[in-house]
Design a protein around this motif. Structure first.
Motif: not given
Length: 402
Positions: A326-327, A287-291, A334-336
């Motif tokens: 998640l992003p 979830t930290a990737t969404l944050e 691929d954003l990350a």
């Protein structure tokens, strides 16, 4: 058995009753938001179940505290299994005796889905709030969830179509975190609050919120951070520790990695502030990737699981996606960079972080995608979830239901 109104499924002669279960801090916050939104529909409703301080402050009577369910890891669960089974038996009977108009299980699928199924079989309406990751693995779980819940409330837009393939009523309500986080965040203010030089080049390192994650990801993450610090003497590192146990482990890992103490900022919590303050974030998948996406920072995502687990999952073909962060899943591209299992090495992590620092144009190019995703998830989730629950409550119960 209680009588029901002709135009709704609410029982006559008493206030609406809504039972809820949240098993950890994030679920407790979701529950509190939902309770507050449901009061707009049912001002005199009674709320009871399992929750924490946030749900209690919202007016929920908690028969058990959320901490009773907050267990991590197979060994810990097995050790507490007799107590959990006793709690579940006592709790579900208490819910049945209370005769709520609806039962809402918030996340915690290992506990909630079984309770929901048991209650549904006895005529109570059931809702599951926060879908497990059926988009990532074992889509067949959707059928199991449908057998437990009359309605599934989803945080992500790609989830309802999966349930639809199995004939299950699922609604996209948006993500409360997207409602909470502003579309634009203040990096300078976050740095000032954390005591980090405003002009410093800053990398945030988040190796996870669980000891198992930190034990596997801390060493390669901090080894990568050491490489980057050696190559750039102006680089600062900020590390938010999720709790005291994680902080103790992280402190030892940092010492082993020989990170320069003058440029290291170890925090108690404050993960979001660290993300906002950072130029780049290196973090565990979750979830930290969404944050991080919602605060609009470029990231490098790493993850490792136990080797045996990884081999079993690969051999059985349980994972159905090529993207995990998640992003990336939400964007469909691929954003990350994702460095999973054997690719999650110090050299690879350091190279991916360095790429963001060396190509600010790529960072700028992310912003439109981030903004679009943020707006897509920003749906006033608690209100939409409450609307969906209210809609379910307008459906009369079948003949013979309590």
């Amino acid at each position: 058995m209680s009588a029901v109104t002709q135009d709704s499924g609410l029982a006559l002669g008493r206030k609406p009753r809504i039972a809820l279960v949240a098993g950890e801090a994030s679920g407790d916050l979701l529950g509190a938001g939902l309770i507050n939104a449901l009061r707009a529909h049912y001002p005199d409703a009674e709320f009871a179940g399992i929750g924490g301080d946030a749900m209690r402050n919202a007016g929920c009577e908690t028969w058990f505290d959320a901490s009773e369910l907050a267990l991590m890891g197979l060994a810990e669960i097995l050790r507490h299994l007799p107590r959990l089974l006793k709690l579940r038996k006592e709790f579900r009977q208490r819910v049945l005796d209370w005769q709520p108009d609806v039962f809402i299980g918030i996340d915690a699928p290992d506990f909630n889905l079984g309770v929901e199924k048991w209650l549904k079989q006895r005529g109570l309406r059931t809702v599951h709030y926060v879908s497990p990751s059926v988009w990532a693995w074992r889509e067949k779980r959707a059928e199991k969830i449908g057998a437990s819940a009359d309605l599934v409330l989803c945080l992500f837009p790609m989830e309802p179509p999966i349930y639809a393939r199995h004939g299950i009523d699922a609604r996209f309500v948006g993500h409360p975190m997207a409602d909470e986080i502003p579309l634009h965040t203040d990096r300078a203010a976050a740095r000032q609050a954390l005591g980090i030089p405003e002009q410093a080049k800053l990398l945030a390192v988040l190796p996870g919120s669980r000891l198992g994650e930190v034990s596997r990801l801390g060493p390669p993450f901090f080894a990568a951070a050491w490489q980057l610090c050696e190559q750039d003497r102006g680089l600062h590192i900020v590390v938010p520790a999720a709790n005291a146990k994680c902080k103790a482990m992280i402190t030892e890992q940092i010492r082993s990695a020989a990170l320069p103490s003058a440029r290291l900022h170890l925090l108690d919590g404050k993960a979001r502030q660290a993300m906002v303050a950072a130029d780049v974030v290196m973090l565990a998948s979750g979830t930290a990737t969404l944050e991080t996406m919602l605060v609009k920072r470029p990231m490098v995502v790493g993850y490792r699981v136990a080797e045996l687990t990884y081999r079993i999952v690969k051999a059985l073909g349980l994972i159905k996606v090529n993207r995990f962060a998640l992003p990336n899943v939400l964007a469909g591209k691929d954003l990350a960079p994702e460095l999973i299992q054997h690719e999650c090495t110090p050299d690879n992590l350091a190279a991916a972080v360095r790429n963001w620092f060396e190509h600010p144009d790529c960072v700028t190019g992310l912003q439109d995608d981030y903004q679009q995703l943020h707006r897509q998830l920003r749906q006033d989730a608690s209100a939409r979830a409450a609307d969906a629950v209210a809609g379910l409550l307008q459906t009369p119960r079948k003949q013979g239901q309590p």
